[in-house]
Write a protein that holds these residues in place. Sequence first.
Motif, PDB file in Angstrom:
ATOM      1  N   PRO A   1     -51.187 -32.214  19.350  1.00  0.00           N
ATOM      2  CA  PRO A   1     -49.970 -30.950  18.969  1.00  0.00           C
ATOM      3  C   PRO A   1     -48.923 -30.711  20.031  1.00  0.00           C
ATOM      4  O   PRO A   1     -49.597 -30.388  21.282  1.00  0.00           O
ATOM      5  N   HIS A   2     -47.852 -30.387  19.676  1.00  0.00           N
ATOM      6  CA  HIS A   2     -46.755 -30.139  20.682  1.00  0.00           C
ATOM      7  C   HIS A   2     -46.042 -28.960  19.791  1.00  0.00           C
ATOM      8  O   HIS A   2     -45.369 -29.257  18.865  1.00  0.00           O
ATOM      9  N   SER A   3     -46.014 -27.931  20.176  1.00  0.00           N
ATOM     10  CA  SER A   3     -45.265 -26.709  19.484  1.00  0.00           C
ATOM     11  C   SER A   3     -44.193 -26.045  20.139  1.00  0.00           C
ATOM     12  O   SER A   3     -44.261 -26.143  21.583  1.00  0.00           O
ATOM     13  N   ARG A   4     -42.969 -25.697  19.508  1.00  0.00           N
ATOM     14  CA  ARG A   4     -41.892 -25.083  20.287  1.00  0.00           C
ATOM     15  C   ARG A   4     -41.276 -23.933  19.505  1.00  0.00           C
ATOM     16  O   ARG A   4     -41.339 -24.190  18.073  1.00  0.00           O
ATOM     17  N   ALA A   5     -40.388 -23.226  19.923  1.00  0.00           N
ATOM     18  CA  ALA A   5     -39.883 -21.956  19.141  1.00  0.00           C
ATOM     19  C   ALA A   5     -38.830 -22.572  18.396  1.00  0.00           C
ATOM     20  O   ALA A   5     -37.835 -23.261  18.976  1.00  0.00           O
ATOM     21  N   VAL A   6     -38.696 -22.209  17.158  1.00  0.00           N
ATOM     22  CA  VAL A   6     -37.530 -22.671  16.421  1.00  0.00           C
ATOM     23  C   VAL A   6     -36.822 -21.289  15.711  1.00  0.00           C
ATOM     24  O   VAL A   6     -36.158 -21.281  14.708  1.00  0.00           O
ATOM     25  N   ALA A   7     -37.216 -20.137  16.115  1.00  0.00           N
ATOM     26  CA  ALA A   7     -36.867 -18.768  15.497  1.00  0.00           C
ATOM     27  C   ALA A   7     -35.414 -18.533  15.576  1.00  0.00           C
ATOM     28  O   ALA A   7     -34.809 -19.215  16.599  1.00  0.00           O
ATOM     29  N   VAL A   8     -34.846 -17.917  14.640  1.00  0.00           N
ATOM     30  CA  VAL A   8     -33.394 -17.507  14.747  1.00  0.00           C
ATOM     31  C   VAL A   8     -33.185 -16.448  15.747  1.00  0.00           C
ATOM     32  O   VAL A   8     -33.747 -15.488  15.662  1.00  0.00           O
ATOM     33  N   ASP A   9     -32.279 -16.936  16.727  1.00  0.00           N
ATOM     34  CA  ASP A   9     -31.739 -15.885  17.830  1.00  0.00           C
ATOM     35  C   ASP A   9     -30.239 -15.783  17.720  1.00  0.00           C
ATOM     36  O   ASP A   9     -29.540 -16.719  18.134  1.00  0.00           O
ATOM     37  N   GLU A  10     -29.666 -14.674  17.069  1.00  0.00           N
ATOM     38  CA  GLU A  10     -28.298 -14.454  16.873  1.00  0.00           C
ATOM     39  C   GLU A  10     -27.627 -13.278  17.611  1.00  0.00           C
ATOM     40  O   GLU A  10     -27.980 -12.543  18.128  1.00  0.00           O
ATOM     41  N   ARG A  11     -26.245 -14.086  18.116  1.00  0.00           N
ATOM     42  CA  ARG A  11     -25.397 -12.942  18.571  1.00  0.00           C
ATOM     43  C   ARG A  11     -24.815 -12.070  17.635  1.00  0.00           C
ATOM     44  O   ARG A  11     -24.336 -12.833  16.627  1.00  0.00           O
ATOM     45  N   PRO A  12     -24.523 -11.036  17.739  1.00  0.00           N
ATOM     46  CA  PRO A  12     -23.912 -10.100  16.799  1.00  0.00           C
ATOM     47  C   PRO A  12     -22.325 -10.636  16.549  1.00  0.00           C
ATOM     48  O   PRO A  12     -21.693 -11.183  17.496  1.00  0.00           O
ATOM     49  N   PRO A  13     -21.878 -10.310  15.459  1.00  0.00           N
ATOM     50  CA  PRO A  13     -20.186 -10.398  15.344  1.00  0.00           C
ATOM     51  C   PRO A  13     -19.471 -10.041  16.610  1.00  0.00           C
ATOM     52  O   PRO A  13     -19.705  -8.885  17.102  1.00  0.00           O
ATOM     53  N   MET A  14     -18.620 -10.838  17.230  1.00  0.00           N
ATOM     54  CA  MET A  14     -17.874 -10.429  18.430  1.00  0.00           C
ATOM     55  C   MET A  14     -17.198  -9.457  18.417  1.00  0.00           C
ATOM     56  O   MET A  14     -16.947  -8.486  19.460  1.00  0.00           O
ATOM     57  N   VAL A  15     -16.695  -8.883  17.338  1.00  0.00           N
ATOM     58  CA  VAL A  15     -15.888  -7.623  17.147  1.00  0.00           C
ATOM     59  C   VAL A  15     -16.621  -6.539  17.424  1.00  0.00           C
ATOM     60  O   VAL A  15     -16.170  -5.517  17.521  1.00  0.00           O
ATOM     61  N   THR A  16     -17.906  -6.491  17.209  1.00  0.00           N
ATOM     62  CA  THR A  16     -18.805  -5.275  17.629  1.00  0.00           C
ATOM     63  C   THR A  16     -19.102  -5.067  19.085  1.00  0.00           C
ATOM     64  O   THR A  16     -19.761  -4.184  19.365  1.00  0.00           O
ATOM     65  N   VAL A  17     -18.632  -6.106  20.109  1.00  0.00           N
ATOM     66  CA  VAL A  17     -18.896  -6.070  21.375  1.00  0.00           C
ATOM     67  C   VAL A  17     -17.763  -5.031  22.044  1.00  0.00           C
ATOM     68  O   VAL A  17     -16.621  -5.740  21.891  1.00  0.00           O
ATOM     69  N   ALA A  18     -18.269  -4.178  22.719  1.00  0.00           N
ATOM     70  CA  ALA A  18     -17.034  -3.175  23.117  1.00  0.00           C
ATOM     71  C   ALA A  18     -16.178  -3.789  24.237  1.00  0.00           C
ATOM     72  O   ALA A  18     -14.815  -3.776  24.214  1.00  0.00           O
ATOM     73  N   GLU A  19     -16.573  -4.773  24.873  1.00  0.00           N
ATOM     74  CA  GLU A  19     -15.788  -5.407  25.965  1.00  0.00           C
ATOM     75  C   GLU A  19     -15.001  -6.378  25.433  1.00  0.00           C
ATOM     76  O   GLU A  19     -13.658  -6.332  25.978  1.00  0.00           O
ATOM     77  N   TYR A  20     -15.015  -6.903  24.349  1.00  0.00           N
ATOM     78  CA  TYR A  20     -14.231  -7.629  23.724  1.00  0.00           C
ATOM     79  C   TYR A  20     -13.215  -7.086  22.865  1.00  0.00           C
ATOM     80  O   TYR A  20     -11.894  -7.478  22.923  1.00  0.00           O
ATOM     81  N   ARG A  21     -13.499  -5.966  22.380  1.00  0.00           N
ATOM     82  CA  ARG A  21     -12.601  -5.178  21.462  1.00  0.00           C
ATOM     83  C   ARG A  21     -11.512  -4.622  22.519  1.00  0.00           C
ATOM     84  O   ARG A  21     -10.226  -4.768  22.261  1.00  0.00           O
ATOM     85  N   SER A  22     -12.043  -4.319  23.867  1.00  0.00           N
ATOM     86  CA  SER A  22     -11.293  -3.544  24.936  1.00  0.00           C
ATOM     87  C   SER A  22     -10.297  -4.820  25.270  1.00  0.00           C
ATOM     88  O   SER A  22      -8.658  -4.706  25.729  1.00  0.00           O
ATOM     89  N   ARG A  23     -10.919  -5.811  25.391  1.00  0.00           N
ATOM     90  CA  ARG A  23      -9.840  -7.036  25.882  1.00  0.00           C
ATOM     91  C   ARG A  23      -8.943  -7.391  24.918  1.00  0.00           C
ATOM     92  O   ARG A  23      -7.550  -7.604  25.157  1.00  0.00           O
ATOM     93  N   GLN A  24      -9.102  -7.517  23.700  1.00  0.00           N
ATOM     94  CA  GLN A  24      -8.196  -7.724  22.484  1.00  0.00           C
ATOM     95  C   GLN A  24      -7.132  -6.714  22.336  1.00  0.00           C
ATOM     96  O   GLN A  24      -6.011  -6.952  22.106  1.00  0.00           O
ATOM     97  N   ALA A  25      -7.374  -5.513  22.821  1.00  0.00           N
ATOM     98  CA  ALA A  25      -6.314  -4.336  22.570  1.00  0.00           C
ATOM     99  C   ALA A  25      -5.723  -4.410  23.689  1.00  0.00           C
ATOM    100  O   ALA A  25      -4.424  -4.260  23.411  1.00  0.00           O
ATOM    101  N   GLY A  26      -5.927  -4.831  24.729  1.00  0.00           N
ATOM    102  CA  GLY A  26      -5.174  -5.174  25.848  1.00  0.00           C
ATOM    103  C   GLY A  26      -4.240  -6.289  25.565  1.00  0.00           C
ATOM    104  O   GLY A  26      -3.098  -6.319  26.274  1.00  0.00           O
ATOM    105  N   LEU A  27      -4.600  -7.361  25.078  1.00  0.00           N
ATOM    106  CA  LEU A  27      -3.951  -8.582  24.910  1.00  0.00           C
ATOM    107  C   LEU A  27      -2.789  -8.214  23.819  1.00  0.00           C
ATOM    108  O   LEU A  27      -1.634  -8.564  23.925  1.00  0.00           O
ATOM    109  N   ALA A  28      -3.205  -7.240  22.889  1.00  0.00           N
ATOM    110  CA  ALA A  28      -2.273  -6.972  22.083  1.00  0.00           C
ATOM    111  C   ALA A  28      -1.187  -5.931  22.449  1.00  0.00           C
ATOM    112  O   ALA A  28      -0.161  -5.925  21.946  1.00  0.00           O
ATOM    113  N   GLY A  29      -1.582  -5.289  23.384  1.00  0.00           N
ATOM    114  CA  GLY A  29      -0.578  -4.329  24.110  1.00  0.00           C
ATOM    115  C   GLY A  29       0.170  -4.852  24.881  1.00  0.00           C
ATOM    116  O   GLY A  29       1.257  -4.334  25.217  1.00  0.00           O
TER     117      GLY A  29
END
Length: 343
Positions: A315-343
């Motif tokens: 037998p050989h086992s490996r992890a297949v669990a779901v590992d998710e990143r949250p919606p990018m719009v919830t990431v503060a650094e991303y929101r700041s960057r997008q605001a800067g680009l829009a400005g």
Amino acid sequence: MLARSAVLVDSEPMRPDARAWFRHRTSSAAGLAEIDLDAVLHAKRRGGHRVSVVLPARNEETTVGRLVTELRERWMRRLPLVDELLVVDSDSTDATAAVARAAGADVVATTDVLPAHGTRPGKGEALWKSLAATTGDLVVFLDADLVGDVSHYVPGLLGPLLDDPQVLYVKGCYTRPLEVGGEVQPAGGGRVTELTARPLLNALWPELAGFVQPLGGEYAGRRSALEQVPFVSSYGVEIGLLIDLLQIGGLSALAQVDLGVRRHTSQSQEALGAMAGEVVSTVLARAGYGRPGYQPLTPSGLLTQFRHDGSVFVPHSRAVAVDERPPMVTVAEYRSRQAGLAG
């Protein structure tokens, strides 16, 4: 901009909404002859769009250079359709980054994007972080192991987005040759799709039954939609995006384009089993969307496979669990960057 390609025999049973969607939202870009390039470029300029093309790559030094060269020559030098071409290097141990950079792509490592959030293995991680490393309002994703003539993929995938502002997300579909023992089967690829993804989608989200290649790695979307959904870090990313974007936009916001033929390196049966396990985990994590009284399923997160050492099964086992990143719009650094680009 694109030729219509959906053909259905009326006597064939199919869920009515999936049938109607397939007829209305499937177009063809099997080659450049099917694409009105002047119309595509005009629509891009008229809408004031900026286009980013992203290639997630891990140990693809043998294919990524040619692909980057072709994309730059065709869609940045000859025709100014693409504004940004980014290779996201996902923990490669070969010369992928150097080859891509020499061919003219911008290259970032997943470890260098949003470093405060750490890094995780998997294709989905590269796709998620690419949103924080690009600026286009339209984003095209292509696998870095593509071979053959794929120059029509980019305008083909962009066509429905430029043609109809209601469309949020476009999946590529194609036939997938399979080489086994030196023998090529013209349409034998996509085994995880046929044995895992398609049966699950038809059972749980039958409205998505019209998608030919739900796990295909070539697709495009509006940033405004992509930033609102989570990204599964593993090979479940494609089916996760399809289901999640259905929830936020509805079936009419999704489209698909026939890109002709897709050739790439075939995986071993064991590797395909692991991919299927990740797809199953992703689907089970979403299986109750919109269903009253649903109790969340908790997959085991472990897949056990067997090898034979000549005398016994091991037998050989490996992890297949779901590992998710949250919606990018919830990431503060991303929101700041997008605001800067829009400005």
